[in-house]
Design a protein around this motif. Sequence first.
Motif, PDB file in Angstrom:
ATOM      1  N   GLU A 230       0.838  -1.203   0.018  1.00  0.00           N
ATOM      2  CA  GLU A 230      -0.265  -0.457  -0.011  1.00  0.00           C
ATOM      3  C   GLU A 230       1.159   1.418  -0.276  1.00  0.00           C
ATOM      4  N   GLY A 231       1.806   1.152   0.272  1.00  0.00           N
ATOM      5  CA  GLY A 231       3.037   2.374   0.524  1.00  0.00           C
ATOM      6  C   GLY A 231       3.700   2.942  -0.591  1.00  0.00           C
ATOM      7  N   LEU A 232       3.919   1.640  -1.477  1.00  0.00           N
ATOM      8  CA  LEU A 232       4.810   1.764  -2.307  1.00  0.00           C
ATOM      9  C   LEU A 232       3.444   2.358  -3.470  1.00  0.00           C
ATOM     10  N   ALA A 233       1.917   1.897  -3.509  1.00  0.00           N
ATOM     11  CA  ALA A 233       1.272   2.051  -4.053  1.00  0.00           C
ATOM     12  C   ALA A 233       0.834   3.725  -4.175  1.00  0.00           C
TER      13      ALA A 233
ATOM     14  N   VAL B 261      -1.527   0.669 -15.956  1.00  0.00           N
ATOM     15  CA  VAL B 261      -0.402  -0.234 -15.203  1.00  0.00           C
ATOM     16  C   VAL B 261      -0.168  -1.446 -15.224  1.00  0.00           C
ATOM     17  N   ALA B 262       1.548  -1.966 -15.778  1.00  0.00           N
ATOM     18  CA  ALA B 262       1.317  -3.017 -15.356  1.00  0.00           C
ATOM     19  C   ALA B 262       2.946  -3.090 -15.079  1.00  0.00           C
ATOM     20  N   GLY B 263       2.477  -4.362 -13.648  1.00  0.00           N
ATOM     21  CA  GLY B 263       3.521  -4.733 -12.689  1.00  0.00           C
ATOM     22  C   GLY B 263       4.064  -5.909 -12.763  1.00  0.00           C
ATOM     23  N   HIS B 264       4.910  -6.340 -12.614  1.00  0.00           N
ATOM     24  CA  HIS B 264       5.847  -7.966 -11.897  1.00  0.00           C
ATOM     25  C   HIS B 264       5.640  -8.297 -10.925  1.00  0.00           C
ATOM     26  N   SER B 265       5.837  -9.784 -10.783  1.00  0.00           N
ATOM     27  CA  SER B 265       5.282 -10.168  -9.120  1.00  0.00           C
ATOM     28  C   SER B 265       4.965  -8.600  -8.409  1.00  0.00           C
ATOM     29  N   LEU B 266       6.142  -8.277  -7.443  1.00  0.00           N
ATOM     30  CA  LEU B 266       5.600  -7.457  -6.401  1.00  0.00           C
ATOM     31  C   LEU B 266       5.138  -5.776  -7.136  1.00  0.00           C
TER      32      LEU B 266
ATOM     33  N   LEU C  91      -2.260  -3.448  -8.634  1.00  0.00           N
ATOM     34  CA  LEU C  91      -3.252  -4.366  -8.458  1.00  0.00           C
ATOM     35  C   LEU C  91      -3.842  -3.439  -7.216  1.00  0.00           C
ATOM     36  N   THR C  92      -3.128  -3.203  -6.383  1.00  0.00           N
ATOM     37  CA  THR C  92      -3.579  -2.261  -5.701  1.00  0.00           C
ATOM     38  C   THR C  92      -3.794  -0.359  -6.150  1.00  0.00           C
TER      39      THR C  92
ATOM     40  N   PRO D   1      -8.348  -9.444  -1.002  1.00  0.00           N
ATOM     41  CA  PRO D   1      -9.854 -11.021  -1.066  1.00  0.00           C
ATOM     42  C   PRO D   1     -10.904 -10.357  -2.242  1.00  0.00           C
ATOM     43  N   PRO D   2     -11.072 -11.095  -2.363  1.00  0.00           N
ATOM     44  CA  PRO D   2     -12.279 -11.088  -3.874  1.00  0.00           C
ATOM     45  C   PRO D   2     -12.868  -9.953  -4.178  1.00  0.00           C
ATOM     46  N   ASP D   3     -13.675  -9.574  -2.861  1.00  0.00           N
ATOM     47  CA  ASP D   3     -14.140  -8.377  -2.936  1.00  0.00           C
ATOM     48  C   ASP D   3     -13.184  -7.560  -2.960  1.00  0.00           C
ATOM     49  N   VAL D   4     -12.350  -6.629  -2.590  1.00  0.00           N
ATOM     50  CA  VAL D   4     -11.407  -5.650  -3.158  1.00  0.00           C
ATOM     51  C   VAL D   4     -11.023  -5.966  -4.928  1.00  0.00           C
ATOM     52  N   LEU D   5     -11.268  -6.958  -5.250  1.00  0.00           N
ATOM     53  CA  LEU D   5     -10.531  -7.313  -6.578  1.00  0.00           C
ATOM     54  C   LEU D   5     -11.754  -7.287  -7.481  1.00  0.00           C
ATOM     55  N   ALA D   6     -12.599  -7.411  -6.810  1.00  0.00           N
ATOM     56  CA  ALA D   6     -14.134  -7.289  -7.462  1.00  0.00           C
ATOM     57  C   ALA D   6     -14.410  -5.948  -7.801  1.00  0.00           C
ATOM     58  N   ARG D   7     -13.662  -4.723  -7.324  1.00  0.00           N
ATOM     59  CA  ARG D   7     -13.617  -3.224  -7.736  1.00  0.00           C
ATOM     60  C   ARG D   7     -13.167  -2.925  -8.454  1.00  0.00           C
TER      61      ARG D   7
END
Length: 249
Positions: free
Chosen positions: A64-67, A84-89, A95-96, A180-186
């Motif tokens: 979250e801090g990096l984002a 935004v395209a991110g690899h691994s971390l 995603l965040t 969690p899935p509910d966050v990804l659903a946003r």
Amino acid sequence: MPRVHWIGEPDPDGRALVLLHGAGGVHRLWLPVWQRLRARGIPAVAADLPGHGRSAPPDEWSVEGLAAAVAAGLRQGGVAAYAVAGHSLGGAVALTLAAQGAETVLGLAAVATGARLAVNPAILEGLRTAFGPTVERIARWCYPRGTPEEVWREAVPTLSEAGPDVLLADLQACQRYGLPPDVLARIRVPAAVVCGDQDAMTPPELSRELAGAVAGARLCLVPGAGHMVILQAPDEVADALAELWEAAA
């Protein structure tokens, strides 16, 4: 030191396709893909994550801090809107950012990542007590089983350059992270999920889960590639990102 350092420029409207590297990395890991995207006229910028390369450290060393630091650095640098395209971390950071729903985020590519990034506790301990051998162990895992030593050893200098403090902080951030899935659903922007089908660090199952949880996400599994799919298969990754940019921009 800039808040976020990158190479490349946004388009005249301030839009860019932002490429974020993984733990212990720097922007140059994206160079093969970045060069292919720029050759197609796509305004790709490859960035050093906060606390890496030439970017200033984040206020808080977490996903979250990096984002937050990436978003602030892009604003400061004049990027008005971005996919935004991110690899691994970097994928966790991407995603965040997408899940936060900011209008500035136009699209998402999650590359060799997942909604959770568990780290072997032995790796965390090894970074504290036996940095060199642990870095070699990580480097081997970055590539498929049977990869020649001269290939996987190419990952060692970059990881070593990051140093134990940065690499440990990155992997601890991965360990604490989870969406969690509910966050990804946003997430409501065009999305692509890309993974090598021989990835031992973030197995394809994580990508399949992501693609199922993010509405409309396109899944691209790259045959024969491991965790460093951005280096092993830059053509395939660039194709997926070019398609994403067309949908997002």
